[in-house]
Design an enzyme around this catalytic site. Structure first.
Site, mmCIF file in Angstrom:
data_model
loop_
_atom_site.group_PDB
_atom_site.id
_atom_site.type_symbol
_atom_site.label_atom_id
_atom_site.label_comp_id
_atom_site.label_asym_id
_atom_site.label_seq_id
_atom_site.Cartn_x
_atom_site.Cartn_y
_atom_site.Cartn_z
ATOM 1 N N CYS A 36 29.432 32.198 36.742
ATOM 2 C CA CYS A 36 29.974 31.441 35.599
ATOM 3 C C CYS A 36 29.480 29.993 35.603
ATOM 4 C CB CYS A 36 31.500 31.469 35.603
ATOM 5 S SG CYS A 36 32.217 30.651 37.021
ATOM 6 N N ASP A 38 30.737 27.539 37.323
ATOM 7 C CA ASP A 38 31.777 26.545 37.608
ATOM 8 C C ASP A 38 31.556 25.924 38.991
ATOM 9 O OD1 ASP A 38 32.795 27.190 35.191
ATOM 10 O OD2 ASP A 38 34.730 27.916 35.886
ATOM 11 N N CYS A 66 36.501 26.089 34.070
ATOM 12 C CA CYS A 66 37.466 26.581 33.083
ATOM 13 C C CYS A 66 38.885 26.123 33.422
ATOM 14 C CB CYS A 66 37.408 28.102 33.070
ATOM 15 S SG CYS A 66 38.019 28.808 34.604
ATOM 16 N N CYS A 110 38.388 32.451 39.903
ATOM 17 C CA CYS A 110 38.602 30.995 39.830
ATOM 18 C C CYS A 110 39.486 30.563 41.006
ATOM 19 C CB CYS A 110 39.248 30.601 38.507
ATOM 20 S SG CYS A 110 38.485 31.379 37.057
HETATM 21 FE FE1 FES Z 1 34.392 30.920 36.842
HETATM 22 FE FE2 FES Z 1 36.686 29.937 36.133
HETATM 23 S S1 FES Z 1 35.325 31.103 34.875
HETATM 24 S S2 FES Z 1 35.664 29.631 38.015
#
Ligand code: FES
Length: 130
Positions: A36, A38, A66, A110
């Site tokens: 993702c 992040d 996110c 996450c």
């Molecule tokens: Fe990957 Fe939140 S969508 S850490």
């Protein structure tokens, strides 16, 4: 409530208490989820309790991600602050998710990222100490 997030997730996302950076941290964890994209950083400051055990005196995070990633970062800081290193090492993503009330299953990674960032920060501190 937005997209099925619990009120607690939204509170930690909108009003994080531990957001920021610690100058000259004793340990730093730096993680990224390659899927993702992040990014999460956790900074810790260590001191000792009366028994001489090392504990997390202060902890902060910086997260580019996110809502669940930011809420998980803030929650793991809540859970780890004041804990001994041995206790903090046992904090897992399931603890983060359950303390947040609920995380949709696609968002469990996450919380996992937060667990990794904390573990990396502790490992970084222990490595520096040697
Ligand atoms: Fe990957 Fe939140 S969508 S850490």
């Amino acid at each position: 409530m937005i997209t099925g997030y619990s009120k607690k997730v939204m509170d930690h996302f909108l009003h994080p208490k531990h957001l920021g950076k610690i100058k000259n941290p004793d340990g730093k964890g730096d993680t990224e989820n390659l899927r993702c994209g992040d990014i999460m950083k956790v900074y810790i400051k260590i001191s000792k309790n009366k028994k001489g055990e090392e504990l997390i005196k202060d902890i902060k995070f910086e997260t580019l991600g996110c809502a669940a990633a930011i809420a998980s970062s803030d929650m793991i800081c809540d859970l780890a602050k004041g804990k001994t290193l041995q206790e903090a090492k046992k904090i897992g993503f399931k603890d983060v998710a359950s303390e947040l009330g609920f995380l949709p299953s696609p968002k469990l990674h996450c919380a996992n990222l937060a667990e990794s960032a904390l573990k990396m920060a502790i490992a970084n501190y222990e490595k520096r100490k040697k």
